[in-house]
Motif scaffolding. Structure first.
Motif, mmCIF file in Angstrom:
data_model
loop_
_atom_site.group_PDB
_atom_site.id
_atom_site.type_symbol
_atom_site.label_atom_id
_atom_site.label_comp_id
_atom_site.label_asym_id
_atom_site.label_seq_id
_atom_site.Cartn_x
_atom_site.Cartn_y
_atom_site.Cartn_z
ATOM 1 N N LYS A 1 0.852 -1.184 -0.065
ATOM 2 C CA LYS A 1 0.033 -0.007 0.085
ATOM 3 C C LYS A 1 0.846 1.284 0.002
ATOM 4 O O LYS A 1 0.585 2.121 -0.735
ATOM 5 N N SER A 2 2.029 1.253 0.692
ATOM 6 C CA SER A 2 2.617 2.304 0.760
ATOM 7 C C SER A 2 3.668 2.498 -0.640
ATOM 8 O O SER A 2 3.759 3.686 -1.053
ATOM 9 N N ILE A 3 4.231 1.570 -1.158
ATOM 10 C CA ILE A 3 4.947 1.563 -2.580
ATOM 11 C C ILE A 3 3.963 1.803 -3.595
ATOM 12 O O ILE A 3 4.343 2.476 -4.363
ATOM 13 N N THR A 4 2.869 1.362 -3.566
ATOM 14 C CA THR A 4 1.824 1.817 -4.706
ATOM 15 C C THR A 4 1.569 3.189 -4.723
ATOM 16 O O THR A 4 0.943 3.710 -5.634
ATOM 17 N N LYS B 1 1.007 -3.777 -9.479
ATOM 18 C CA LYS B 1 -0.160 -4.481 -9.304
ATOM 19 C C LYS B 1 0.249 -5.598 -8.267
ATOM 20 O O LYS B 1 0.465 -6.690 -8.595
ATOM 21 N N PRO B 2 -0.106 -5.309 -7.058
ATOM 22 C CA PRO B 2 0.045 -6.501 -5.811
ATOM 23 C C PRO B 2 -0.584 -7.684 -5.926
ATOM 24 O O PRO B 2 -1.835 -7.685 -6.431
ATOM 25 N N ASN C 1 -6.914 -13.440 -3.639
ATOM 26 C CA ASN C 1 -7.603 -14.363 -4.442
ATOM 27 C C ASN C 1 -6.857 -15.131 -5.383
ATOM 28 O O ASN C 1 -7.047 -16.005 -5.885
ATOM 29 N N ASP C 2 -5.473 -14.795 -5.261
ATOM 30 C CA ASP C 2 -4.394 -15.294 -6.179
ATOM 31 C C ASP C 2 -4.076 -16.379 -5.189
ATOM 32 O O ASP C 2 -2.914 -17.136 -6.236
#
Length: 262
Positions: A212-215, A222-223, A227-228
């Motif tokens: 969240k901080s990096i994006t 796209k982290p 669901n992945d």
């Protein structure tokens, strides 16, 4: 039985003689030197205490007896028992940190601020970005299982102090994920009960917070999401804390696997 440890020094009858689960190097046999005659008895005692016959068997029996009969640790200065067989590490200053009895002084906080700012400047000079990410103690996230000796004496923590000080006097920001962990623990267990580390699910919650901080600066990234992955459950027989007590495969911990979707 009294003479078995001595006999096993010369006749290999100890089935666990070559097993070392203590995560440290056992003391080697000292060499006798004339110019160090007075040191030899002490050095040999240290060696013998680490290597006498049937040591691992006796250590296991002692630890097993105390755990099963009294629900206590054979090494209370390193590991303590909590509720439901949760184990907590208390060595190397962890106990003081958990009880909040070693709070920072203003001088220490100022020194940390200067060190961190120098690091940020150096990393940025090299063309990188510096993220200060501090995972919380297992003791902080799961206080409900902790024994009385581990419980805090005051409410404020060293991380509280650091975050407040940096927010007030510095441009360095801490990625504090304690609140996310306290929310996520309502869904899944985040730490191994017999280990000092977080499990795969806990690590993923930390990853989400970091991303969240990096994006914010890199929206093109796209982290991964939950669901992945497919979440599976198992048993971890060899937590680092149960190994210290020689009780691996005796006290197990719930394990969570996260397998990527194909």
């Amino acid at each position: 039985m009294i003479f078995l440890p001595f006999i096993s020094q010369y006749i290999k009858i100890d089935p666990m003689a070559d097993v070392n689960k203590e995560k440290r190097f056992l003391s080697p046999k000292p060499k006798y030197k004339k110019n160090r005659m007075l040191d030899y008895p002490r050095e040999y005692s240290v060696y013998y205490n680490d290597n006498f016959g049937f040591r691992n068997v006796l250590v296991f029996l002692n630890s097993y007896y105390k755990a099963k009969c009294f629900h206590t640790s054979a090494l209370p200065n390193k590991v303590v028992y909590g509720k439901n067989n949760w184990l907590y590490y208390v060595d190397e200053g962890v106990l003081e940190d958990t009880r909040h009895t070693n709070l920072f002084t203003t001088v220490q906080l100022e020194r940390i601020r200067k060190i961190l700012e120098d690091r940020v400047k150096w990393v940025e000079y090299k063309g990188g970005e510096y993220y200060l990410f501090i995972p919380p103690h297992k003791n902080y996230i799961y206080p409900e299982y902790t024994p009385p000796i581990v419980r805090p004496k005051v409410n404020i923590t060293r991380l509280d102090q650091l975050v407040a000080y940096l927010n007030k006097y510095s441009f360095v920001r801490v990625i504090d994920m304690r609140q996310e962990f306290l929310e996520a623990k309502k869904k899944e267990v985040l730490y191994y009960s017999t280990d000092s580390h977080w499990n795969f699910y806990g690590a993923f919650i930390g990853y989400e917070k970091l991303m969240k901080s990096i994006t914010k600066k890199h929206p093109d990234i796209k982290p991964c999401t939950l669901n992945d992955f497919k979440i599976k459950y198992g048993v971890k027989p060899d937590g680092d804390l149960s190994v210290i007590l020689a009780l691996d495969n005796i006290i197990n911990s719930k394990d969570i696997y996260m397998k990527p979707n194909k």
